[in-house]
Design an enzyme around this catalytic site. Structure first.
Site, PDB file in Angstrom:
ATOM      1  N   GLU A  53       0.818  -1.223   0.000  1.00 34.30           N
ATOM      2  CA  GLU A  53       0.000   0.000   0.000  1.00 34.30           C
ATOM      3  C   GLU A  53       0.854   1.277   0.000  1.00 34.30           C
ATOM      4  O   GLU A  53       0.638   2.157  -0.847  1.00 34.30           O
ATOM      5  CB  GLU A  53      -0.979   0.005   1.189  1.00 34.30           C
ATOM      6  CG  GLU A  53      -1.919  -1.206   1.252  1.00 34.30           C
ATOM      7  CD  GLU A  53      -1.337  -2.403   2.012  1.00 34.30           C
ATOM      8  OE1 GLU A  53      -0.117  -2.621   1.926  1.00 34.30           O
ATOM      9  OE2 GLU A  53      -2.106  -3.106   2.681  1.00 34.30           O
ATOM     10  N   LEU A 207      22.298 -29.111  -3.840  1.00 36.40           N
ATOM     11  CA  LEU A 207      21.094 -28.420  -3.378  1.00 36.40           C
ATOM     12  C   LEU A 207      21.206 -26.899  -3.475  1.00 36.40           C
ATOM     13  O   LEU A 207      20.762 -26.172  -2.598  1.00 36.40           O
ATOM     14  CB  LEU A 207      20.730 -28.846  -1.937  1.00 36.40           C
ATOM     15  CG  LEU A 207      20.501 -30.345  -1.723  1.00 36.40           C
ATOM     16  CD1 LEU A 207      20.074 -30.615  -0.290  1.00 36.40           C
ATOM     17  CD2 LEU A 207      19.437 -30.898  -2.680  1.00 36.40           C
ATOM     18  N   ARG A 210      21.580 -23.568  -9.858  1.00 36.15           N
ATOM     19  CA  ARG A 210      22.559 -23.352 -10.932  1.00 36.15           C
ATOM     20  C   ARG A 210      21.895 -23.017 -12.268  1.00 36.15           C
ATOM     21  O   ARG A 210      22.352 -22.153 -12.977  1.00 36.15           O
ATOM     22  CB  ARG A 210      23.447 -24.588 -11.091  1.00 36.15           C
ATOM     23  CG  ARG A 210      24.226 -24.918  -9.817  1.00 36.15           C
ATOM     24  CD  ARG A 210      25.157 -26.094 -10.004  1.00 36.15           C
ATOM     25  NE  ARG A 210      24.471 -27.340 -10.309  1.00 36.15           N
ATOM     26  CZ  ARG A 210      23.854 -28.121  -9.419  1.00 36.15           C
ATOM     27  NH1 ARG A 210      23.809 -27.764  -8.139  1.00 36.15           N
ATOM     28  NH2 ARG A 210      23.279 -29.250  -9.773  1.00 36.15           N
TER      29      ARG A 210
HETATM   30  C1  AOF Z   1       0.021  -5.407   4.272  1.00 35.95           C
HETATM   31  N1  AOF Z   1       0.609  -5.148   3.079  1.00 35.95           N
HETATM   32  O1  AOF Z   1       2.135  -5.579   1.512  1.00 35.95           O
HETATM   33  C2  AOF Z   1       2.071  -7.004   3.389  1.00 35.95           C
HETATM   34  C3  AOF Z   1       1.410  -7.278   4.615  1.00 35.95           C
HETATM   35  O2  AOF Z   1       7.078  -7.352   9.588  1.00 35.95           O
HETATM   36  P1  AOF Z   1       6.186  -6.479   8.767  1.00 35.95           P
HETATM   37  O3  AOF Z   1       5.933  -5.149   9.370  1.00 35.95           O
HETATM   38  O4  AOF Z   1       6.661  -6.374   7.323  1.00 35.95           O
HETATM   39  O5  AOF Z   1       4.739  -7.185   8.755  1.00 35.95           O
HETATM   40  C4  AOF Z   1       4.588  -8.433   8.192  1.00 35.95           C
HETATM   41  C5  AOF Z   1       3.141  -8.847   8.275  1.00 35.95           C
HETATM   42  O6  AOF Z   1       2.313  -7.889   7.613  1.00 35.95           O
HETATM   43  C6  AOF Z   1       2.877 -10.180   7.550  1.00 35.95           C
HETATM   44  O7  AOF Z   1       3.009 -11.283   8.413  1.00 35.95           O
HETATM   45  C7  AOF Z   1       1.446  -9.998   7.084  1.00 35.95           C
HETATM   46  O8  AOF Z   1       0.529 -10.288   8.116  1.00 35.95           O
HETATM   47  C8  AOF Z   1       1.388  -8.531   6.758  1.00 35.95           C
HETATM   48  N2  AOF Z   1       1.816  -8.328   5.376  1.00 35.95           N
HETATM   49  N3  AOF Z   1       0.384  -6.490   4.990  1.00 35.95           N
HETATM   50  O9  AOF Z   1      -0.833  -4.648   4.696  1.00 35.95           O
HETATM   51  C9  AOF Z   1       1.610  -5.886   2.598  1.00 35.95           C
HETATM   52  N4  AOF Z   1       3.147  -7.716   2.974  1.00 35.95           N
HETATM   53 ZN    ZN Z   2       0.999  -3.312   5.898  1.00 32.50          ZN
END
Ligand code: AOF
Ligand code: ZN
Length: 341
Positions: A53, A207, A210
């Protein structure tokens, strides 16, 4: 209504660009639409970085437009102060008119709270657009959050008559070079790859990646009694490696020995991996390990190559029951894709 699917699909395509870089976070994409035109796009690009966002909001030229805009986001905007401030609050502060969400975030830190924050502030929120597709796209993340274990993909190659190796454990040349290249691509898409003792011993796999461009996964090997030779490729310390055993606990540069109870189960290994935030594992053999995981019903997906060879006898391939998703042809090898549910 139609339009919602169109923009959500675009947001999902953007989300996918984070594959291999955002784990253990989900892949998330965001599209901002004003009067039927996309005015900005963004996605979560790398772990620890800004969420989808704020990346999209930053691309809006005229912030005035936001109060007549709809924000499409594949996952519920977050409600927590994590590595970044909450996205739900950002959308409120920016005064957006409407938010359309793919799937609700089942991370306990978020779980509906993001939606509540926005609705309480008077934003119109709808969710559930392409929900099943978003779940499929983030199946690793959702499994990790909801089942507290990594998402498990099984992979093996078998002969036409159903053997994974000859009796002397020789398993070379079942699948063709295109199938093998595909496996290298798969390695870039999971956090870790795991093998059992015999596979490490007889195949001596590196593992690493490549034949494709992308990151190397963490290597995991089960060597119960620490009988494997330290000169095997997998112990070269060129990439993080974990060796599960019942003998000793030790840490070297890039190589860690994790000691388990003598009666440990597969679930105990997955618990350690969960605690280390390893969100997904590709299981590359051998049959002992694959069969254990199948018996314990702790797998999610299986990818089985059948190559154009006959072995007549040898080590039987694992057998699975589940829902087969697809059968593809990889330049002569048959590739079957199974989902457990
Ligand atoms: C969103 N928008 O693009 C994503 C979200 O450690 P942080 O602050 O990056 O938070 C990670 C958590 O935020 C992740 O486990 C998930 O619940 C949420 N991810 N949320 O609003 C995003 N990537
Ligand atoms: Zn977020």
């Amino acid at each position: 209504m139609e339009k919602h699917y169109f923009y959500m699909r675009r947001a999902m395509d953007l989300a996918q660009l984070g594959m291999g870089s955002v784990s253990p976070n989900p892949m998330v994409g965001c599209v901002i639409v004003c009067e039927d035109q996309i005015i900005a796009e963004g996605y979560h690009e790398y772990y620890g970085g800004p969420h989808a966002e704020p990346n999209a909001i930053a691309k809006v030229d005229d912030p005035e437009l936001l109060n007549k805009s709809t924000v499409y986001v594949t996952l519920e905007p977050c409600a927590h102060f994590g590595k970044t401030p909450p996205c739900a609050n950002l959308l409120v502060d920016k005064g957006v008119k409407k938010v359309v969400i793919g799937a609700v975030d089942t991370n306990p830190l978020v779980g509906g709270k993001g939606i509540a924050i926005m609705r309480n502030a008077g934003i119109e929120v709808i969710h559930g657009i392409l929900e099943a597709d978003v779940h499929q796209q983030n199946r690793r993340f959702f499994t990790f959050m909801e089942q507290n274990r990594p998402y498990i993909t099984l992979k093996w190659a078998q002969s036409i008559d159903g053997f994974v190796a000859r009796e002397n454990f020789d398993s070379k040349w079942i699948s063709n070079q295109y199938s093998r290249q595909l496996v290298h691509r798969w390695r870039t898409e999971e956090d870790a790859i795991m093998v059992g003792t015999n596979t490490a011993r007889y195949d001596n796999p590196k593992l690493n990646v490549r034949d494709w461009d992308g990151k190397n996964p963490i290597r995991i090997v089960v060597d119960r009694m620490l009988q494997l030779d330290r000169s095997l490729a997998l112990f070269d310390q060129q990439q993080p490696t974990i060796c599960f055993n019942i003998v000793e606990e030790a840490v070297f540069e890039n190589l860690e020995y994790v000691k388990l109870d003598p009666d440990f189960q597969i679930a105990d290994i997955f618990k350690v991996l969960y605690e280390r935030k390893i969100q997904s594992v590709l299981i590359e053999g051998g049959t002992f390990l694959l069969n254990k995981i199948i018996e314990a019903e702790l797998w999610d997906e299986a990818r089985v190559f059948t190559g154009q060879v006959h072995f007549n006898k040898g080590i039987p391939a694992p057998r699975i029951i589940g829902v087969r998703k697809d059968r593809l042809d990889v330049m002569g090898d048959a590739l079957e894709l199974w989902m457990r549910k």
